[in-house]
Every structure is written in structure tokens, then in C-alpha cells.
Design a protein around this motif. Structure first.
Motif, PDB file in Angstrom:
ATOM      1  N   ALA A 162       0.806  -1.219   0.000  1.00  0.00           N
ATOM      2  CA  ALA A 162       0.000   0.000   0.000  1.00  0.00           C
ATOM      3  C   ALA A 162       0.838   1.268   0.000  1.00  0.00           C
ATOM      4  CB  ALA A 162      -0.930   0.006   1.218  1.00  0.00           C
ATOM      5  N   TYR A 163       2.098   1.178   0.430  1.00  0.00           N
ATOM      6  CA  TYR A 163       2.892   2.386   0.631  1.00  0.00           C
ATOM      7  C   TYR A 163       4.112   2.486  -0.286  1.00  0.00           C
ATOM      8  CZ  TYR A 163       0.093   1.853   4.815  1.00  0.00           C
ATOM      9  OH  TYR A 163      -0.949   1.647   5.677  1.00  0.00           O
ATOM     10  N   LEU A 164       4.649   1.362  -0.706  1.00  0.00           N
ATOM     11  CA  LEU A 164       5.855   1.374  -1.537  1.00  0.00           C
ATOM     12  C   LEU A 164       5.674   0.426  -2.713  1.00  0.00           C
ATOM     13  CD1 LEU A 164       8.533   1.202   1.329  1.00  0.00           C
ATOM     14  CD2 LEU A 164       7.844   3.233   0.062  1.00  0.00           C
ATOM     15  N   ARG A 165       4.601   0.631  -3.437  1.00  0.00           N
ATOM     16  CA  ARG A 165       4.226  -0.324  -4.487  1.00  0.00           C
ATOM     17  C   ARG A 165       5.298  -0.458  -5.567  1.00  0.00           C
ATOM     18  NH1 ARG A 165      -0.576  -2.536  -5.891  1.00  0.00           N
ATOM     19  NH2 ARG A 165      -1.665  -1.188  -4.407  1.00  0.00           N
ATOM     20  N   HIS A 166       5.888   0.649  -5.987  1.00  0.00           N
ATOM     21  CA  HIS A 166       6.866   0.606  -7.083  1.00  0.00           C
ATOM     22  C   HIS A 166       8.278   0.928  -6.609  1.00  0.00           C
ATOM     23  CE1 HIS A 166       3.863  -0.007 -10.192  1.00  0.00           C
ATOM     24  NE2 HIS A 166       3.130   0.960  -9.658  1.00  0.00           N
ATOM     25  N   ASP A 167       8.541   0.728  -5.326  1.00  0.00           N
ATOM     26  CA  ASP A 167       9.881   0.937  -4.802  1.00  0.00           C
ATOM     27  C   ASP A 167      10.809  -0.169  -5.308  1.00  0.00           C
ATOM     28  OD1 ASP A 167      11.519   2.412  -2.488  1.00  0.00           O
ATOM     29  OD2 ASP A 167      11.940   0.264  -2.392  1.00  0.00           O
ATOM     30  N   ILE A 168      11.970   0.239  -5.826  1.00  0.00           N
ATOM     31  CA  ILE A 168      12.887  -0.724  -6.442  1.00  0.00           C
ATOM     32  C   ILE A 168      13.353  -1.778  -5.438  1.00  0.00           C
ATOM     33  CG2 ILE A 168      15.114  -1.027  -7.578  1.00  0.00           C
ATOM     34  CD1 ILE A 168      12.998   0.165  -9.351  1.00  0.00           C
ATOM     35  N   MET A 169      13.721  -1.356  -4.232  1.00  0.00           N
ATOM     36  CA  MET A 169      14.228  -2.315  -3.250  1.00  0.00           C
ATOM     37  C   MET A 169      13.147  -3.308  -2.824  1.00  0.00           C
ATOM     38  SD  MET A 169      16.791  -0.163  -0.742  1.00  0.00           S
ATOM     39  CE  MET A 169      17.393  -1.672   0.029  1.00  0.00           C
ATOM     40  N   VAL A 170      11.923  -2.804  -2.658  1.00  0.00           N
ATOM     41  CA  VAL A 170      10.830  -3.703  -2.280  1.00  0.00           C
ATOM     42  C   VAL A 170      10.530  -4.669  -3.418  1.00  0.00           C
ATOM     43  CG1 VAL A 170       8.384  -3.827  -1.678  1.00  0.00           C
ATOM     44  CG2 VAL A 170       9.835  -2.070  -0.650  1.00  0.00           C
ATOM     45  N   MET A 171      10.577  -4.182  -4.641  1.00  0.00           N
ATOM     46  CA  MET A 171      10.341  -5.047  -5.792  1.00  0.00           C
ATOM     47  C   MET A 171      11.387  -6.144  -5.888  1.00  0.00           C
ATOM     48  SD  MET A 171       9.378  -1.910  -8.369  1.00  0.00           S
ATOM     49  CE  MET A 171       9.670  -2.814  -9.882  1.00  0.00           C
ATOM     50  N   THR A 172      12.651  -5.765  -5.692  1.00  0.00           N
ATOM     51  CA  THR A 172      13.713  -6.771  -5.816  1.00  0.00           C
ATOM     52  C   THR A 172      13.722  -7.734  -4.632  1.00  0.00           C
ATOM     53  OG1 THR A 172      15.266  -5.176  -4.830  1.00  0.00           O
ATOM     54  CG2 THR A 172      15.207  -5.333  -7.238  1.00  0.00           C
TER      55      THR A 172
END
Length: 454
Positions: A318-328
């Protein structure tokens, strides 16, 4: 203690030791006359054991901390991890005393045939539950991972947004081929990769603690830095929490530290397999897992507090949908979980074969048939399970507590022949009592909670 290098071990062989030589050697004898090749290295065994320990459990511990408080969680984590290491110590002592390398056969030695059957069924249920939780994560996280890399979101009708379809494809293309390996030592290569993925996960959870404001923004379409809330009490960490949700905490921890079904196979494939060497493998693995668990749970809780999801990665959506680190890190966890399933499947398959066949010689037909059967059951459970915490709670309070605490305590008291006043006998009794109390209490509260909510 020296090892006879000319002996051989097999997946389904027992480690037998001559009483006259026990103080000098621990020979690993096989049915055949083949020469035992060099076993798995110390590092490979640590990676394999850590991979057996860590998995989906690391995603549920932040929720467990929110349900028990920081101090309460730390106390429980120390107690469960210490008892887990001690129960492994008892199992290794029994292995050296009896020459048995199979958890099921230890049950047979202690409680005759009913004990062997009971342990085998418990292992199968436990590992199927564990694999189901891993595949559940794949089902929920794969579509989210794919969506996070897409600039725009569809209606959800695309095939790559169907978690069940993706789960079937991944199981057939990756999990099934890796699960066909007849040697657990081979999985040390994939386990080492999974270890670094878990390390990366812990680092990202720490870093992202400062990327999400507190109080959490309730309107997630508005940038987090422009949102305010008057309820700043949400940002105060709780030291102790007691509620119905606390009943999930200890089973989740027991689930997270259970590696006992993989201990003895790893022991027999270890290069120079002495009890001291395998105990060192255990201590290193549980110690590192403890650190990873504590860091990820603490910073995950301090990010979302009481709003943490039962599956931590979902809390970031909900808060970091397209954050690179969260995605990886999502991809890293998915790969780590994916590589753990074949390792957990190994003792489940071994238990089924031990229950079904008296002749324990290796058969590719049986090996393949049992592997396919187990993966089919796990796949169906993963597709239809509604919430991962139900798996952690029910499986953790029943089969995990038995394999982690109850069975090692019973086996040692029945097999060792030591007086009840000795240190290890008292420790075995403590394991037995703690496991029974934890399992019965947690399962009762969980069942009552689920009944009331339904």
C-alpha cells in the motif's frame, strides 16, 4: 573421533555403529558395497540446514511480535531457539547411541511400530503444511511482483495476474525438477543462494523502516509525506501484548525453527560426520537464523506496528508499491521460498517411503511416484488456503511442537537408559512438558478464535 572413509551412505540407510568401536569411530554403513564419496562440506550443510529452518516463517514473525510485544517476543524467541538446539543435541546423541539416522526409526526404537508410524505421519503433515505455506506465498506474491514491474495495472484478467496459474507453472517448471534429486547434499548449492536472498530481505526491512512515515497514512493514494494523523499512539511500540492473537506467536516460532526432519539426513551426508561437527553445524545455523529472524521481525514491526500483515511483504504494497528495493526483495524472497520447497519435500518423501515399503532399497519408480503425489497435495492446499497464519498456527501448534519438543523428549527418555536425575533426562522431560503445554494451549485458543470469527 575419526571416520572410516571407505564406508557408504544412502538416502534410506541407517547409520550403524559397532559398540566396540564407538569411542573411536562412527561408521556410516550402507546396504551396498560402494565406496562412500566425499560428503557435503561444513558450509554446504550449514546452508542446507538454514534453508530448512528459514522460509515462510520469516514473513510471519513481525506479526508475531505485534501480537506479543517486543520484550515478550524476544523472550519467546530465545526460549524456542534454545530448546530447538537442545532437542537436536538429544537427537544426535541418540543417533550415535543407536546408529539410527532416521527420525521415523528412532520413533520405532522408542515406541515400537506405532511410534514409527506416528512419527512418519507427523513428518508428512508437518512438511506438507510447510510446503503449502511456501507455495501460498508464491501464489500471493507472484502477481504482486509482476504488477510492481508494470507501469499500469490491468483488470486482473491477464494470465500473469492469476496467482493459481502462476503457482502451477512454477511448481511444474522449477519445484518438480529440483525435488527429483535423490541426494539432499545437492541442494546445498541452491540453499546458499537462498541464504543470501534472506540476508538481502533483512537488510531491506531495516532500510525501509525510515521510508514509511508513522502514523501510517490511511489514504494511500496521497503521498505519505503529506498525510497526518492525530493518533500518534499507534507509533508507540508495545513491550508486552496479550490477546487471542498471541496464541499464534509460539506456533509460528516453532514452525520457524523446525528443521529436525532434515537434521539426520544432513548428518549422514556431512563430510566427516561426527556428533560434535554436526552440532556445530546446528549451532551456526540456528544462531544465524535467530539473528535474521529478530532483525526482520523487529524492524518490520517498528514500520507497521499493530497494522503489520500476517505476511510481512503484503504490508509494503500500500505504501511502496513501485519501490525498487521492495520489488527486488520480493523477487528474492520468492526465489528463496521456491528453492526451499524441494529441501522440505525431501524428508516428507522419505517418511512416506518408510511407511509404505519394507524394502528400503532405492527405486526410481517409488521415488518419482511419491514426489508427484506429495507435490500434488501441496499444490491443492496452497491454492485453497485462505490465510497463511492459519497454516502457521494449526501446523505449528500440533506437528511442529511434536517434532520440535515432544518426540525428542520422549525418545531420549525411552532410549537413553539414563537415570531421570541426569541433566539430559531432566532436559528431555522439560522439552516434553513444554511441548505439550504449548501445543494444547495454542491449538485450543486458535480453534476457539477461528470458531468465533466464522
Amino acid at each position: 573421533m575419526s571416520i572410516n572413509a571407505d564406508t557408504n551412505t544412502d538416502l534410506y540407510d541407517e547409520c550403524t555403529a559397532d559398540d566396540t568401536e564407538r569411542n573411536e569411530t562412527t561408521p556410516l554403513l550402507a546396504n551396498g558395497a560402494q565406496t562412500r564419496t566425499k560428503g557435503a562440506s561444513f558450509a554446504s550443510s550449514v546452508f542446507n540446514l538454514m534453508n530448512a529452518i528459514m522460509g515462510s516463517g520469516i514473513l510471519g514473525l513481525a506479526y508475531a511480535m505485534a501480537s506479543t510485544g517486543i520484550v515478550g517476543f524476544c523472550i519467546l524467541l530465545v526460549v524456542v531457539s534454545s530448546l530447538a538446539a537442545y532437542s537436536i543435541h538429544l537427537l544426535l546423541k541418540l543417533c550415535d547411541k543407536t546408529g539410527i539416522n532416521s527420525y521415523e526409526d528412532l520413533g520405532g526404537r522408542a515406541l515400537k511400530k506405532p511410534g514409527k508410524v506416528l512419527v512418519g505421519i507427523t513428518i508428512v503433515i508437518q512438511n506438507i503444511g510447510a510446503m503449502s505455506s511456501y507455495l501460498f506465498i508464491l501464489k500471493s506474491e507472484l502477481p504482486a511482483a509482476i504488477n510492481s514491474f508494470l507501469s499500469s495495472h490491468g483488470t486482473g484478467d491477464a494470465w500473469y495476474q492469476d496467482g493459481r496459474l502462476l503457482l502451477i507453472i512454477v511448481t511444474l517448471c522449477i519445484v518438480l525438477p529440483l525435488s527429483m534429486s535423490p541426494k539432499i547434499g545437492f541442494l546445498g548449492y541452491t540453499s546458499s543462494i537462498a541464504f543470501f536472498f534472506m540476508l538481502y530481505f533483512a537488510v531491506v526491512v531495516v532500510v525501509k523502516k525510515w521510508a514509511i512515515p508513522c502514523p501510517l497514512p490511511h489514504n494511500t493514494t496521497t503521498p505519505p509525506d503529506t498525510l497526518q494523523s492525530s493518533n500518534y499512539s499507534e507509533c508507540t511500540p508495545k513491550l508486552f501484548v496479550i490477546s487471542s492473537k498471541s496464541a499464534y506467536a509460539i506456533p509460528t516460532m516453532a514452525f520457524s525453527f523446525l528443521c529436525h526432519t532434515a537434521i539426520l539426513p544432513i548428518y549422514c551426508e556431512l563430510d566427516r560426520p561426527t556428533k560434535k561437527r554436526m552440532q556445530n553445524v546446528t549451532n551456526v545455523s540456528i544462531g544465524l537464523s535467530f539473528v535474521f529472524y529478530l532483525i526482520s521481525a523487529l524492524f518490520g514491526y517498528l514500520t507497521f506496528y499493530a497494522h503489520v500483515d500476517s505476511e510481512l511483504l503484503l504490508s509494503y504494497d500500500a505504501y511502496l508499491r513501485h519501490d525498487i528495493m521492495v520489488m527486488t526483495v520480493r523477487l528474492a524472497i520468492l526465489l528463496s521460498v521456491l528453492l526451499t520447497v524441494p529441501l522440505i519435500q525431501f524428508p516428507a518423501r522419505k517418511a512416506v517411503i518408510l511407511l509404505l515399503r519394507r524394502d528400503q532399497s532405492f527405486s526410481w519408480l517409488t521415488h518419482i511416484a511419491v514426489t508427484l503425489m506429495i507435490l500434488a497435495i501441496v499444490l491443492l492446499m496452497a491454492i485453497f488456503v485462505p490465510d497463511i497464519r492459519h497454516v502457521f498456527g494449526v501446523v505449528g501448534s500440533t506437528t511442529s511442537s511434536c517434532l520440535l519438543f515432544v518426540f525428542p523428549g520422549i525418545f531420549y527418555l525411552k532410549i537413553s537408559g539414563q537415570p531421570l536425575k541426569t541433566f539430559d533426562s531432566i532436559g528431555a522431560l522439560v522439552l516434553l512438558v513444554f511441548g505439550l503445554m504449548m501445543g494444547i494451549t495454542s491449538l485450543s485458543v486458535i480453534v476457539i478464535t477461528l470458531t468465533q470469527s466464522s
